[in-house]
Design a protein around this motif. Structure first.
Motif, PDB file in Angstrom:
ATOM      1  N   UNK A 124       0.715  -1.174   0.227  1.00 30.46           N
ATOM      2  CA  UNK A 124      -0.107   0.036  -0.186  1.00 30.46           C
ATOM      3  C   UNK A 124       0.817   1.291  -0.028  1.00 30.46           C
ATOM      4  N   UNK A 126       0.260   5.726  -0.129  1.00 26.97           N
ATOM      5  CA  UNK A 126      -0.350   6.989  -0.085  1.00 26.97           C
ATOM      6  C   UNK A 126      -0.060   8.339  -0.360  1.00 26.97           C
ATOM      7  N   UNK A 128      -1.011  10.985   1.082  1.00 30.28           N
ATOM      8  CA  UNK A 128      -0.771  12.148   2.133  1.00 30.28           C
ATOM      9  C   UNK A 128       0.487  11.770   2.780  1.00 30.28           C
TER      10      UNK A 128
ATOM     11  N   UNK B  67      -8.183  -1.599   5.766  1.00 29.37           N
ATOM     12  CA  UNK B  67      -7.884  -0.821   7.175  1.00 29.37           C
ATOM     13  C   UNK B  67      -6.884   0.094   6.852  1.00 29.37           C
ATOM     14  N   UNK B  68      -6.955   1.289   7.320  1.00 33.77           N
ATOM     15  CA  UNK B  68      -6.245   2.282   7.139  1.00 33.77           C
ATOM     16  C   UNK B  68      -5.654   2.586   8.717  1.00 33.77           C
ATOM     17  N   UNK B  69      -4.289   2.898   8.819  1.00 34.36           N
ATOM     18  CA  UNK B  69      -3.839   3.165  10.202  1.00 34.36           C
ATOM     19  C   UNK B  69      -3.106   4.603  10.084  1.00 34.36           C
ATOM     20  N   UNK B  70      -3.306   5.192   8.729  1.00 32.76           N
ATOM     21  CA  UNK B  70      -2.546   6.523   8.499  1.00 32.76           C
ATOM     22  C   UNK B  70      -0.921   6.437   8.070  1.00 32.76           C
TER      23      UNK B  70
END
Lengths: 191, 169
Positions: A124, A126, A128, B67-70
Motif C-alpha cells: 500500500x 499513500x 498524504x 484498514x487504514x492506520x494512516x
C-alpha cells in the motif's frame, strides 16, 4: 458443468488476487518503480521471488535488517562525529581511528540503505504525508551526505584551502547525522 | 384495510433485514513506543432482527486491505503478517443474540487468518438519532496464529482491541 466450475474457481481466485493489488501504486517511490515497477529492472532480468507473497516476505526481512543496521550505523556515525569534533578543536590524536572507523561506518550505512532502497514494493502507498514518508525524504538527504563525506574527508588534506575543506566536511557530516537522527526518531511516531 | 393489517402483521411477525447505512470497525494496536488505530469503513454486514422473538443474527465481512492506520508501510506490514493474500477477509457470524435493556449481547464466531474462534461482546444501542449499535471486544493475535511484528527489537502487544459501530438512518 466441470468447465463452468473451473471458470468459477478461476474468477474467484482472480478476484481475491486483484483485491490485494498494490493500493495507490502511482505513489510508489521512484527508486522502487525503477527496480520493481511493472517494467522495472528486476522484473526485466527475472530477478527476485516468484510470488507476491514471497516478495512481501523478503520485503519484511530486508526492512527489519535495515532497521537494525541503521540503528547501528547511527551509533557509529555519532561516535565518528565526536572524533571529528575533537579533531576540529585541534586534537589530532584520533585521526587514524576516525579514518579506520569511517570505512566500517560507511559500509554498515550503505548496507542498511541498500536493504531499504532495494526492498520489493509495499502492499500500500499513500498520497498524504506520514512520518514514514518524511523518514524516506530525509533518507535522500543523509544518503547524499554519506556519499559525499568520504570524498570531502579526503579532500581536506589535498585542498589548497584547508579550513574551507574542513568546514565543508564538518557541515555535511552534521547535516547527515542530524537528518539521520530525525529519520530514526520519526519511526517511533504513530502517524 | 384488511389487506393493510395483514401486511403489517407479516412485517412484524417475521425476521427483517436491517439496512446498515454506515459502519466502521477499528482495531487498536499497541507497542511500547507508540499506539495506533486502524479504521475500515468497507464493512459488509447483514443484520436480521425478529421483533417478536427479540432475537436475530449478524454477519460481517471486512477486507483486511481496507484498514487504514494512516501509515501505509504499517498497513502493508499488517497485510503481510495476517497473510492477507491467503485470508483477505475477517468474518464474523453470530450464533446467539440476546437483548438486555438498552444493550445487546452478541456471541459468535470470528474467522481471522484461517482460524475461527468464538467471541462475545455486549453492544450498546442508541436510538436517539436513527439506530446505532456500538461495542468492543478484545482478541489475541496468538489465538489466531498471527505472528507479532517486531519494531526496535520488541514485539507489538498480543492483545488487539476491536471497536465496531453500525448505524441505520
Amino acid at each position: 458443468m466441470k468447465y463452468v466450475t473451473y471458470i468459477f474457481i478461476f474468477i474467484c481466485f482472480a478476484k481475491s488476487q486483484s483485491d490485494l493489488d498494490i493500493q495507490n501504486i502511482e505513489q510508489m517511490p521512484l527508486h522502487t518503480k525503477i527496480l520493481w515497477g511493472e517494467n522495472g529492472f528486476f522484473r526485466q532480468i527475472n530477478f527476485g521471488p516468484k510470488t507476491r507473497k514471497d516478495e512481501l516476505k523478503l520485503r519484511v526481512k530486508m526492512l527489519q535488517n535495515h532497521q537494525k543496521l541503521a540503528l547501528l550505523s547511527l551509533g557509529m556515525l555519532a561516535y565518528q562525529s565526536s572524533l571529528g569534533y575533537k579533531m576540529y578543536e585541534g586534537d589530532y590524536s584520533k585521526l587514524s581511528s576516525h579514518r579506520k572507523f569511517s570505512t566500517i561506518t560507511w559500509s554498515f550505512y550503505m548496507t542498511s540503505a541498500s536493504l531499504s532502497y532495494f526492498a520489493p514494493p509495499a502492499q500500500k502507498y499513500e498520497k498524504r504525508v506520514s512520518s514514514m514518508k518524511v523518514h524516506r525524504w530525509l533518507s535522500y538527504i543523509h544518503f547524499a551526505g554519506m556519499m559525499a563525506i568520504p570524498f570531502l574527508g579526503k579532500n581536506i588534506s589535498n585542498s589548497n584551502d584547508y579550513d574551507k575543506a574542513l568546514r565543508l566536511h564538518k557541515n555535511v557530516a552534521t547535516i547527515t547525522v542530524t537528518s539521520m537522527s530525525l529519520s530514526a526518531l520519526l519511526t517511533i511516531l504513530p502517524y | 384495510m384488511n389487506r393493510l393489517l395483514l401486511i403489517l402483521l407479516i412485517s412484524v411477525s417475521f425476521a427483517q433485514k436491517i439496512d446498515i447505512s454506515s459502519s466502521e470497525i477499528k482495531y487498536y494496536g499497541n507497542h511500547f513506543l507508540h499506539s495506533w488505530i486502524g479504521i475500515s469503513s468497507e464493512v459488509k454486514s447483514t443484520v436480521i432482527y425478529d421483533g417478536l422473538k427479540k432475537n436475530g443474527s449478524v454477519s460481517i465481512k471486512v477486507p483486511l486491505s481496507s484498514f487504514d492506520s494512516k501509515v501505509s508501510s504499517r498497513d502493508s506490514n499488517m497485510l503481510f503478517y495476517t497473510d492477507a493474500i491467503d485470508y483477505p477477509n475477517v468474518k464474523f457470524k453470530s450464533t446467539e443474540i440476546s437483548m438486555i435493556n438498552d444493550s445487546v449481547r452478541i456471541v459468535g464466531n470470528l474467522s481471522f487468518h484461517g482460524i475461527t474462534k468464538s467471541v462475545s461482546t455486549t453492544a450498546s444501542i442508541n436510538t436517539s438519532n436513527g439506530f446505532k449499535v456500538q461495542g468492543s471486544f478484545i482478541i489475541k493475535l496468538s489465538d489466531y496464529n498471527v505472528p507479532r511484528p517486531t519494531f526496535m527489537f520488541i514485539k507489538i502487544d498480543d492483545q488487539i482491541r476491536i471497536e465496531y459501530t453500525f448505524q441505520t438512518n
